[in-house]
Scaffold this active site. Structure first.
Site, PDB file in Angstrom:
ATOM      1  N   MET A  10       0.833  -1.215   0.000  1.00  0.00           N
ATOM      2  CA  MET A  10       0.000   0.000   0.000  1.00  0.00           C
ATOM      3  C   MET A  10       0.866   1.264   0.000  1.00  0.00           C
ATOM      4  O   MET A  10       0.898   2.010   0.955  1.00  0.00           O
ATOM      5  CB  MET A  10      -0.915  -0.016   1.235  1.00  0.00           C
ATOM      6  CG  MET A  10      -1.846  -1.222   1.284  1.00  0.00           C
ATOM      7  SD  MET A  10      -2.602  -1.461   2.907  1.00  0.00           S
ATOM      8  CE  MET A  10      -1.242  -2.174   3.856  1.00  0.00           C
ATOM      9  N   GLN A  52     -11.057   2.930   0.387  1.00  0.00           N
ATOM     10  CA  GLN A  52     -10.686   4.169   1.074  1.00  0.00           C
ATOM     11  C   GLN A  52     -11.542   5.330   0.585  1.00  0.00           C
ATOM     12  O   GLN A  52     -12.132   6.071   1.382  1.00  0.00           O
ATOM     13  CB  GLN A  52      -9.212   4.513   0.814  1.00  0.00           C
ATOM     14  CG  GLN A  52      -8.192   3.677   1.541  1.00  0.00           C
ATOM     15  CD  GLN A  52      -6.771   4.067   1.135  1.00  0.00           C
ATOM     16  OE1 GLN A  52      -6.560   4.673   0.087  1.00  0.00           O
ATOM     17  NE2 GLN A  52      -5.806   3.706   1.963  1.00  0.00           N
ATOM     18  N   THR A  83       2.287   1.685   5.827  1.00  0.00           N
ATOM     19  CA  THR A  83       1.563   2.827   5.282  1.00  0.00           C
ATOM     20  C   THR A  83       1.074   3.662   6.450  1.00  0.00           C
ATOM     21  O   THR A  83       0.687   3.101   7.475  1.00  0.00           O
ATOM     22  CB  THR A  83       0.359   2.379   4.425  1.00  0.00           C
ATOM     23  OG1 THR A  83      -0.598   3.453   4.330  1.00  0.00           O
ATOM     24  CG2 THR A  83      -0.368   1.189   5.039  1.00  0.00           C
ATOM     25  N   ASN A  84       1.112   4.972   6.296  1.00  0.00           N
ATOM     26  CA  ASN A  84       0.586   5.842   7.352  1.00  0.00           C
ATOM     27  C   ASN A  84      -0.940   5.816   7.394  1.00  0.00           C
ATOM     28  O   ASN A  84      -1.545   5.664   8.451  1.00  0.00           O
ATOM     29  CB  ASN A  84       1.058   7.286   7.137  1.00  0.00           C
ATOM     30  CG  ASN A  84       2.520   7.496   7.447  1.00  0.00           C
ATOM     31  OD1 ASN A  84       2.895   7.834   8.561  1.00  0.00           O
ATOM     32  ND2 ASN A  84       3.367   7.318   6.443  1.00  0.00           N
ATOM     33  N   THR A  85      -1.564   5.949   6.223  1.00  0.00           N
ATOM     34  CA  THR A  85      -3.017   6.093   6.159  1.00  0.00           C
ATOM     35  C   THR A  85      -3.762   4.936   6.808  1.00  0.00           C
ATOM     36  O   THR A  85      -4.740   5.137   7.536  1.00  0.00           O
ATOM     37  CB  THR A  85      -3.477   6.241   4.688  1.00  0.00           C
ATOM     38  OG1 THR A  85      -2.889   7.426   4.133  1.00  0.00           O
ATOM     39  CG2 THR A  85      -4.995   6.341   4.591  1.00  0.00           C
ATOM     40  N   CYS A 197       3.485  10.019   4.499  1.00  0.00           N
ATOM     41  CA  CYS A 197       3.013   9.005   3.555  1.00  0.00           C
ATOM     42  C   CYS A 197       4.267   8.273   3.130  1.00  0.00           C
ATOM     43  O   CYS A 197       5.289   8.914   2.831  1.00  0.00           O
ATOM     44  CB  CYS A 197       2.319   9.648   2.359  1.00  0.00           C
ATOM     45  SG  CYS A 197       1.926   8.471   1.054  1.00  0.00           S
ATOM     46  N   THR A 198       4.238   6.969   3.117  1.00  0.00           N
ATOM     47  CA  THR A 198       5.464   6.203   2.929  1.00  0.00           C
ATOM     48  C   THR A 198       6.051   6.306   1.521  1.00  0.00           C
ATOM     49  O   THR A 198       7.146   5.821   1.279  1.00  0.00           O
ATOM     50  CB  THR A 198       5.244   4.721   3.305  1.00  0.00           C
ATOM     51  OG1 THR A 198       4.079   4.218   2.648  1.00  0.00           O
ATOM     52  CG2 THR A 198       5.097   4.571   4.814  1.00  0.00           C
ATOM     53  N   GLU A 199       5.332   6.967   0.604  1.00  0.00           N
ATOM     54  CA  GLU A 199       5.888   7.190  -0.737  1.00  0.00           C
ATOM     55  C   GLU A 199       6.553   8.553  -0.897  1.00  0.00           C
ATOM     56  O   GLU A 199       7.294   8.762  -1.868  1.00  0.00           O
ATOM     57  CB  GLU A 199       4.785   7.068  -1.816  1.00  0.00           C
ATOM     58  CG  GLU A 199       4.342   5.667  -2.137  1.00  0.00           C
ATOM     59  CD  GLU A 199       3.327   5.136  -1.149  1.00  0.00           C
ATOM     60  OE1 GLU A 199       3.155   3.910  -1.075  1.00  0.00           O
ATOM     61  OE2 GLU A 199       2.710   5.947  -0.425  1.00  0.00           O
TER      62      GLU A 199
END
Length: 230
Positions: A10, A52, A83-85, A197-199
């Site tokens: 994710m 989501q 993932t943060n979300t 956000c991990t991206e």
């Protein structure tokens, strides 16, 4: 060495960073041919993303809980949700497993606390920036004020994450947009910026700005190594 559980996909782009950074750090600390003991379960992000944006968070929790149970069955000692979300549903996932979830906001806030940061800017998905599940954990548990961009900038940050970064697309114009938004947060008093956000670390790094950046992917991965090595 304990076994790290990674609940990823994710997106897979950031999950690959977790795996790489964890193993590089294990090698750095232990030397020789050492690598991390890791169990990875990667979900189909397309399915999660649609839920989501429809607000069907309970269904995402069900999917991720089943994945987490499989990670536990594979003998992981603890779990990282990559993932943060999706930490929005971390409490529901935790209810369904017996191994602890290492919360990304806690790991990040501990680093902020060590750096004596009192006010920090937050970039991430609109869910992470606008809702309370992430911000309030840092505010209430660590006493750190969290600033977010205005509504128009939130839309820009969110769009770039889903339409570019999660697809592995890096654009110079998007980097410039993020840097403008970071500058606004700093003008409002932010002493550093959480790349929540991990991206985002794929787009922005310390070489792009003098502002102190807190890369949640790296922080979370290093916390996993610390726990794995005790």
């Amino acid at each position: 060495m304990k076994t790290i559980g990674l609940l990823g996909g994710m997106s897979w782009e950031s999950t690959a960073l977790y795996y790489k950074q964890i193993n590089e750090e294990i090698k750095k600390r232990l030397g020789s041919l050492h690598s991390a003991k890791v169990v990875v379960y990667s979900v189909d992000f397309d399915e999660i993303e649609k839920l989501q944006h429809r607000g069907e968070w309970d269904k995402t929790a069900d999917i991720l809980s089943r994945a987490a149970q499989n990670i536990e069955k594979a003998s992981a000692d603890f779990l990282l949700i990559c993932t943060n979300t999706m930490h929005k549903v971390a409490p529901q996932i935790q209810e369904n497993i017996n191994i602890p979830i290492v919360h990304i906001a806690d790991a990040t806030a501990k680093v902020l606390e060590n750096d004596a940061i009192k006010k920090v800017g937050l970039l991430g998905t609109a869910f992470t920036m606008q809702e309370d599940f992430y911000k309030n954990r840092i505010i209430e548990n660590f006493g750190i004020e969290v600033l977010v961009p205005d509504n128009e900038d939130i839309k820009i940050v969110h769009k770039i994450i889903y339409e570019e970064l999660c697809l592995g697309i890096i654009k110079e114009e998007s980097r410039k947009e993020y840097l403008k938004i970071i500058d606004k947060l700093v003008k409002n008093g932010a002493e550093g910026i959480i790349l929540g956000c991990t991206e985002i670390c794929m787009l922005i790094s310390s070489k792009d700005t003098d502002v102190k950046l807190y890369d949640t992917t790296k922080i979370h991965a290093m916390e996993a190594v610390n726990l794995a090595l005790g």
